[in-house]
Scaffold this motif. Structure first.
Motif, PDB file in Angstrom:
ATOM      1  N   LEU A 148      -2.979 -21.385   4.273  1.00 49.60           N
ATOM      2  CA  LEU A 148      -2.550 -21.779   2.921  1.00 49.60           C
ATOM      3  C   LEU A 148      -2.797 -20.687   1.889  1.00 49.60           C
ATOM      4  O   LEU A 148      -2.005 -20.500   0.966  1.00 49.60           O
ATOM      5  N   GLY A 149      -3.883 -19.945   2.063  1.00 45.56           N
ATOM      6  CA  GLY A 149      -4.200 -18.896   1.110  1.00 45.56           C
ATOM      7  C   GLY A 149      -3.228 -17.731   1.148  1.00 45.56           C
ATOM      8  O   GLY A 149      -3.186 -16.919   0.212  1.00 45.56           O
ATOM      9  N   SER A 150      -2.422 -17.660   2.206  1.00 42.04           N
ATOM     10  CA  SER A 150      -1.449 -16.573   2.351  1.00 42.04           C
ATOM     11  C   SER A 150      -0.027 -17.006   2.028  1.00 42.04           C
ATOM     12  O   SER A 150       0.897 -16.185   2.086  1.00 42.04           O
ATOM     13  N   LEU A 151       0.159 -18.272   1.718  1.00 38.19           N
ATOM     14  CA  LEU A 151       1.490 -18.813   1.434  1.00 38.19           C
ATOM     15  C   LEU A 151       1.625 -19.142  -0.047  1.00 38.19           C
ATOM     16  O   LEU A 151       0.724 -19.720  -0.649  1.00 38.19           O
ATOM     17  N   ALA A 152       2.782 -18.786  -0.608  1.00 37.07           N
ATOM     18  CA  ALA A 152       3.043 -19.122  -2.009  1.00 37.07           C
ATOM     19  C   ALA A 152       3.700 -20.486  -2.137  1.00 37.07           C
ATOM     20  O   ALA A 152       3.531 -21.173  -3.146  1.00 37.07           O
ATOM     21  N   LYS A 203       0.815  -1.219   0.000  1.00 38.99           N
ATOM     22  CA  LYS A 203       0.000   0.000   0.000  1.00 38.99           C
ATOM     23  C   LYS A 203       0.849   1.269   0.000  1.00 38.99           C
ATOM     24  O   LYS A 203       0.505   2.244  -0.665  1.00 38.99           O
ATOM     25  N   THR A 204       1.932   1.272   0.756  1.00 43.49           N
ATOM     26  CA  THR A 204       2.697   2.506   0.938  1.00 43.49           C
ATOM     27  C   THR A 204       3.916   2.621   0.031  1.00 43.49           C
ATOM     28  O   THR A 204       4.370   3.728  -0.271  1.00 43.49           O
ATOM     29  N   LEU A 205       4.467   1.477  -0.390  1.00 46.16           N
ATOM     30  CA  LEU A 205       5.689   1.483  -1.195  1.00 46.16           C
ATOM     31  C   LEU A 205       5.472   0.970  -2.612  1.00 46.16           C
ATOM     32  O   LEU A 205       6.353   1.119  -3.465  1.00 46.16           O
ATOM     33  N   GLY A 206       4.322   0.351  -2.849  1.00 47.28           N
ATOM     34  CA  GLY A 206       4.060  -0.228  -4.164  1.00 47.28           C
ATOM     35  C   GLY A 206       4.848  -1.490  -4.437  1.00 47.28           C
ATOM     36  O   GLY A 206       4.989  -1.914  -5.586  1.00 47.28           O
ATOM     37  N   VAL A 207       5.361  -2.118  -3.368  1.00 46.82           N
ATOM     38  CA  VAL A 207       6.137  -3.353  -3.505  1.00 46.82           C
ATOM     39  C   VAL A 207       5.232  -4.543  -3.220  1.00 46.82           C
ATOM     40  O   VAL A 207       4.659  -4.649  -2.131  1.00 46.82           O
ATOM     41  N   THR A 208       5.100  -5.437  -4.191  1.00 43.73           N
ATOM     42  CA  THR A 208       4.314  -6.650  -3.985  1.00 43.73           C
ATOM     43  C   THR A 208       5.203  -7.740  -3.399  1.00 43.73           C
ATOM     44  O   THR A 208       6.431  -7.683  -3.487  1.00 43.73           O
ATOM     45  N   SER A 209       4.574  -8.740  -2.794  1.00 45.98           N
ATOM     46  CA  SER A 209       5.383  -9.802  -2.185  1.00 45.98           C
ATOM     47  C   SER A 209       4.587 -11.079  -2.009  1.00 45.98           C
ATOM     48  O   SER A 209       3.359 -11.071  -2.040  1.00 45.98           O
ATOM     49  N   LYS A 210       5.323 -12.156  -1.846  1.00 43.75           N
ATOM     50  CA  LYS A 210       4.763 -13.465  -1.531  1.00 43.75           C
ATOM     51  C   LYS A 210       5.581 -14.065  -0.391  1.00 43.75           C
ATOM     52  O   LYS A 210       6.757 -13.717  -0.219  1.00 43.75           O
TER      53      LYS A 210
END
Length: 339
Positions: free
Chosen positions: A162-166, A130-137
């Motif tokens: 499980l829905g939060s883990l890649a 939200k604040t940095l525009g950096v996506t992550s998994k």
């Protein structure tokens, strides 16, 4: 030395990080802050004393202090602060996506609830987007010096999340703990819909990379340097397009290479391997993502085109969707064309 224009180009180049242990981004300053917040006694009197301890001769020397430092992480807020501190560094380095490792057993084994760590990390990841525009998994790693039974217990704890883990990975002490030891639990994770990665060929032999491919059926190899000792293995990695998440400054700090100018990264690219650049445990190894790019480019003579290839590989080797990968690669190409 790398010139200013080149450094500016590399910093601005959109790139992803695929091999970074969030606990390994715990800087001494934050370690002291969290220790004070949580009433944890550290065996160090100052930040300088901690940094002086970061003189490793091998992987185990590093792991000993790494686990000690993680002891200051107690609350959800601690894990959120840890994640945000890393993402701010990544954004400053031109990173736009990260797939971060974390070690739940490091925390559950000392009495921190499984949910505490993952909630804090996910909160930090959400705020960073939200604040940095950096996506992550997020990738859950099993500690390979512990038992298969412990790994299965950890996977069971992960099921509500499980829905939060890649995906899941294998890290910690490699030698003496081959990927085969965890083939069953990794298959169980795959059956749950998770991606699978494993550290192999860092300190362990090429045989461990073969095992990771054949027994664990990994989606990518973390490190993989020693695969180059086996010509047939190297060709297989090329043919199958397996991504290698290479960590140059980590290799140097842990004495995997005697000096950075003999690091195999440029050779990997010349052979057609899908190599990427990553920081591993940046607080301990002296460099975040940009420093790994620049120091290695300077040491082995990476060209601008090779740097662009590495950035593209970081997205095509990610666990983003095909559409997202295409969009990120297009961003890399647009930046390179405009600069």
């Amino acid at each position: 030395m790398t010139d200013t224009a080149f450094s500016t180009f590399v910093r601005g180049l959109p790139k992803a990080e695929l091999h970074m242990h969030i606990e390994g981004s715990l800087e001494p300053e934050l370690m002291f802050e969290l220790a004070a917040r949580n009433g944890v006694a550290l065996p160090f009197k100052s930040v300088d004393e901690i940094r002086a301890a970061y003189d490793f001769s091998n992987l185990q020397d590093f792991l000993d202090i790494y686990y000690q430092g993680a002891g200051v992480l107690i609350t959800e807020a601690d894990f959120k602060d840890l994640a945000l501190a890393y993402f701010k560094r990544l954004a400053a380095d031109g990173g736009t996506h990260a797939e971060i490792f974390y070690d739940p057993q490091t925390h559950t084994d000392r009495g921190v609830a499984f949910d505490t760590a993952i909630k804090g990390l996910l909160a930090g990841m959400d705020e960073a987007e939200k604040t940095l525009g950096v996506t992550s998994k997020l990738i859950l790693c099993f500690l390979r010096h512990l038992s298969e039974e412990s790994a299965f217990a950890t996977l069971e704890q992960a099921k509500p999340w499980l829905g939060s883990l890649a995906g899941v990975g294998l890290d910690s002490s490699e030698v003496g703990h081959p990927p085969a030891k965890f083939a069953r639990v990794m298959q169980a994770a795959r059956d749950l819909g998770l991606k699978v990665v494993a550290h192999a060929g860092e300190e362990g032999p090429p045989a461990y990379v073969w095992e990771a491919l054949d027994l664990v059926k990994v989606d990518r190899i973390d490190h993989g340097n020693r695969a180059l000792e086996d010509e047939a293995l190297t060709q297989r990695l090329v043919d199958e397009g397996i991504t290698l998440t290479v960590c140059p400054l980590s290799n140097l700090k842990l004495c995997g290479v005697p000096s950075l100018d003999v690091h195999p990264l440029k050779k990997m690219l010349a052979l057609g391997l899908k190599a990427t650049v990553n920081s591993d445990d940046p607080a301990y190894f002296g460099g975040y993502l940009l420093e790994n790019y620049l120091a290695t480019a300077d040491a082995v003579g990476l060209t601008r085109d090779e740097i662009v290839t590495l950035a593209k590989n970081s997205f095509t080797g990610s666990f983003l969707s095909d559409a997202e990968k295409a969009e990120r690669v297009a961003q890399v190409e647009a930046y390179a064309a405009a600069n």
